[in-house]
Structure formats: C-alpha cells, structure tokens
Design an enzyme around this catalytic site. Structure first.
Site, short mmCIF file in Angstrom:
data_model
loop_
_atom_site.label_atom_id
_atom_site.label_comp_id
_atom_site.label_asym_id
_atom_site.label_seq_id
_atom_site.Cartn_x
_atom_site.Cartn_y
_atom_site.Cartn_z
N ARG A 1 0.82 -1.22 0.00
CA ARG A 1 0.00 0.00 0.00
C ARG A 1 0.85 1.26 0.00
NH1 ARG A 1 -5.35 -1.32 3.55
NH2 ARG A 1 -6.12 -2.88 2.10
N LYS B 1 -16.90 10.30 8.46
CA LYS B 1 -17.18 10.17 7.03
C LYS B 1 -18.11 11.32 6.61
CE LYS B 1 -15.25 5.62 7.16
NZ LYS B 1 -15.36 4.17 7.25
C1 LIG Z 1 -14.63 3.28 8.28
C2 LIG Z 1 -15.51 2.22 8.91
C3 LIG Z 1 -15.58 2.05 10.29
C4 LIG Z 1 -14.62 2.74 11.22
O1 LIG Z 1 -14.99 4.07 11.41
P1 LIG Z 1 -13.81 5.12 11.78
O2 LIG Z 1 -14.52 6.26 12.39
O3 LIG Z 1 -13.14 5.45 10.48
O4 LIG Z 1 -12.88 4.43 12.71
C5 LIG Z 1 -16.51 1.18 10.83
N1 LIG Z 1 -17.36 0.49 10.03
C6 LIG Z 1 -17.30 0.60 8.68
C7 LIG Z 1 -18.24 -0.19 7.86
C8 LIG Z 1 -16.36 1.44 8.08
O5 LIG Z 1 -16.27 1.52 6.75
#
Ligand SMILES: *Cc1c(COP(=O)(O)O)cnc(C)c1O
Length: 408
Positions: A21, A247
């Site tokens: 990566r 996100k």
């Molecule tokens: C990114 C992700 C997480 C983790 O969340 P973070 O806040 O980035 O630690 C948990 N579940 C799924 C499905 C994810 O894609």
C-alpha cells in the site's frame, strides 16, 4: 530471530504480490474541496479527489469550521483526560444529546473512532452477557469482526444480507439464549444496502438484539440524514445504532445510540471507552455543528444521490464495468491487483484524478476495484473529465469493458 530481516522479507512479499500500500500524500485545500494538492517525488500537483469518505464535503463547511474555532478558543486543544477523570467536556455532553435525538434514541455514547465504537461495544456485550451468541453478516467490517472475536462469544456467520440464512442460524438456539445480530446498512465496497426490516423481523421472532453499523449512511439517508434505518422507518426496532463522525459528518469520532440502560451499560463496562482519553472539545463542537447542518439540509442528500447516479450512468454508457450499487458508492471492477494499481497510477499521473485502488484484504482477491465516491461538490466539468480519463485508462491498459447497446 533477525527481526529487521523478517520485517523486510514480509514487505518484499507484499510488493511482489502487487498489494503493497502506497499512501497518496495529500494537502487538502479548505474551500476548494474536492481539489487537493498531491505531494510527489517530482513536485506538487493539483488533483481532484474522487475517493474521499468526506462524502458531503462537510469537513470544510463554514459552520463546522466556526464551531471548531470557537471551541478551541474557549477550551484549548485537548480534552485533558478520559471521560471519567476530568475529560468530559460540556461539548461531549451536548454532542451525545444531539446524536441521541437525531437517531430518535434515549441515549448516545461517544468513542474516539467508529472502529473503537464497534470493537468496544460488540466485545463488551459479547463478553459480559452470560451465554450470549453473536450472529454476524459475512461481509461485516473488520472492526465488528475484531470486536466479536475479542468477546470470545460463540459466533455464527450468516450469508450476506440474507434474512433466511440468519433465521436458520438463529433457529439452532432456544429462545432464552441471549443473542445479538450484527450487520451494516450500506456496505461500502459493493454499495449494496441491507434489508433492515426483514432482518429485524427475523431477529424479533427469535428475541435477538440488533446492532447496525450505519457508518456509510449516517448523514446521507433518511429525512434528517441519520441513516438507512431512518429512511426505512426501522430505528425503533434496532437495539444499537452505530456510526462514525469521520465520514459524511466530516470530522472524527464514533458513536452508539440506543436505550438509556444499554448505553449506560457500555459506558460502565466498555474498556475501549473507559480507558481512552476523550475527543478534543473542538472535534465534538465541529461534529455537533455538522449534524445540525445535515439535519436541516435534505437538499445536500438529494444532490449527493443525483451526482452518484449520474456518475454511474455516464461510466456505464461508456462500457465501464460499474458494479450494481444501490447507494452513493460507485465501485468499478478491475479484478486484478496489479492492473488496479496501474489504472489508479495512470489516473493520478496522467489525468490528475485521485482514486485509490482497493485491494485485498479490504476486498477478496480477484475483485480488486476502483471505488469512486462522487460528492455534491463534484461539478459537471469534473465529471466530464473523470469519464473521459477513465475511458482513456481502460483503453490504454486494455481493461475489460461491458457491451453497451446505446452509446451515450
Ligand atoms: C470506516 C468504517 C468504520 C470505522 O470508522 P472510523 O470512524 O473510520 O474508525 C466502521 N465500520 C465501517 C463499515 C467502516 O467503513
């Protein structure tokens, strides 16, 4: 053991398998999202980011930035402790109230990430409820798998998004056995969505608790944007709703929401909550401002869905193998790790488009793909350029195309 030699050998193996990566070194440009600067050996290049999980561009929203600045001026940089020992800031309390209200639940609990929220909640429930059995979708995220594994509870993996397979697994246990069903709403690598109602029907029939990961839905689905459970009218049937603040909400952190006693239980027994310092107040303030904007701005979700649908349709019209996604995620199948990396490199270096290759172990070997995430801030011009560039790369590498009846 020659430790250095061992590390170097294992890394060399990864490289020879084409799945080493390499991180793109980016400098995000506040006010210009999705444009960023890409630092490379040959200099600094302006690129358009097409794979960000800042799905709605909230990481640069003026109200989010103002809230963060106000909090940093009032409270300083860090929280100063774990939640129990001086680290509960008033901004945390306000944010937990906001999250509970947003999810139509009694209570909510913050974690330092979505990963920790999943890991801690599942491991705590599985380890501390006597005889608890956990039922897990086969495509669940690593954070859920690790939480379940760490709990040492008995575990059954059911077929992806399949209520019948879940029912079959649950039927093996008497009704009195404590059970927890863990699944996601939007699966972020394929872009498909769980049949939440049917899963809840099955879970209820067997008196099982339900845990849903709405990480790729929070902010983006439902009238106020709390997730697919809101859109589908199922929130009151879910025992635990989990998501991230990193996100679509655009900041960082994770949470669970549910009943007062369940949340109080995880607060009181969850090691990953208890023994870790709390989020900086500025982060809590920014996340709360972001949620408040998202709750009152359904237009951003409409625009987001339109951008994703347009992107899928335009790529498909050119014969690009877009996978069947019913969400905002646009996965494009390549099916080979080395080619996927080459496609991504060409897009970046020749076309100034950044789409990270997705490879094993994030997806199974042979299903390596590009995962495109259009946001409300991607313009028509950016989309034109993306489609042209992807087609050029597909031709240059002679990648697989799908037959199209009518040209665009
Ligand atoms: C990114 C992700 C997480 C983790 O969340 P973070 O806040 O980035 O630690 C948990 N579940 C799924 C499905 C994810 O894609």
């Amino acid at each position: 053991m020659d430790y250095e030699h061992y590390f170097a050998k294992r890394i060399a193996d990864l490289k020879s398998e084409g799945r080493y990566r390499v991180f793109a070194d980016l400098e995000r440009q506040c006010g210009r999202f999705p444009v960023a600067l890409n630092h490379r050996d040959d200099g600094i290049h302006e690129v358009v980011v097409w794979c960000s999980n800042d799905y709605l561009g909230m990481g640069q929203h003026p109200e989010v930035l103002a809230a963060a600045k106000e909090a940093v001026d009032r409270c300083g940089a860090g929280a100063g402790g774990t939640r129990n020992i001086s680290g509960t800031n008033h901004y945390h309390v306000l944010l937990e109230q906001e999250i509970a209200d947003w999810n139509a639940k009694e209570s909510a609990l913050l974690f330092t990430s979505g990963y920790v929220a999943n890991q801690t909640t599942l491991s705590t429930l599985g380890a501390t409820i006597p005889g608890c059995v956990i039922f897990s979708d086969e495509l669940n995220h690593n954070s859920m798998i690790e939480g379940i594994r760490h709990s040492r509870a008995a575990k059954h993996v059911f077929r992806h998004n399949d209520p019948e397979s879940l029912a079959e697994a649950l039927s093996a246990y008497p009704k009195e056995t404590p059970k927890l069903v863990a699944f996601e709403s939007v699966y972020s690598m394929d872009g498909d969505i769980a049949p939440i109602k049917e899963m809840c029907d099955v879970a209820e029939a067997h008196n099982a608790m339900t845990f849903i990961d709405e990480v790729h839905a929070a902010g983006m689905y439902g009238a106020e944007g709390s997730g697919v459970a809101e859109r589908d009218g199922q929130r009151d049937r879910l025992t635990i709703i989990q998501a991230t603040l990193a996100k679509a909400i655009g900041v960082v952190g994770g949470y669970i929401a549910g009943s007062k006693s369940m949340v109080d239980y995880v607060r009181s027994f969850g090691p990953g909550f208890i023994f870790s310092s709390s989020l900086p107040p500025m982060v809590a303030a920014a996340a709360r401002a972001s949620i408040q904007v998202l709750r009152r701005t359904p237009e951003i979700r409409t625009r987001h869905q339109e951008r994703a649908a347009t992107c899928k349709a335009r790529l498909k019209a050119q014969g690009i193998p877009v996978m069947d996604s019913v969400s905002h995620i646009v996965p494009v199948m390549v099916g080979n790790a080395a080619l996927c990396k080459q496609a991504s490199d060409l897009l970046l270096k020749k076309h100034h488009i950044y789409v990270q290759p997705i490879n094993y172990p994030t997806v199974p070997v042979g299903t390596e793909r590009l995962r495109i995430t259009p946001t409300p801030l991607h313009t028509d011009e950016m989309m034109d350029h993306l489609v042209k560039s992807v087609v050029a790369v597909w031709d240059e590498l002679d990648l697989h195309k799908v037959h199209v009846k009518a040209a665009e």
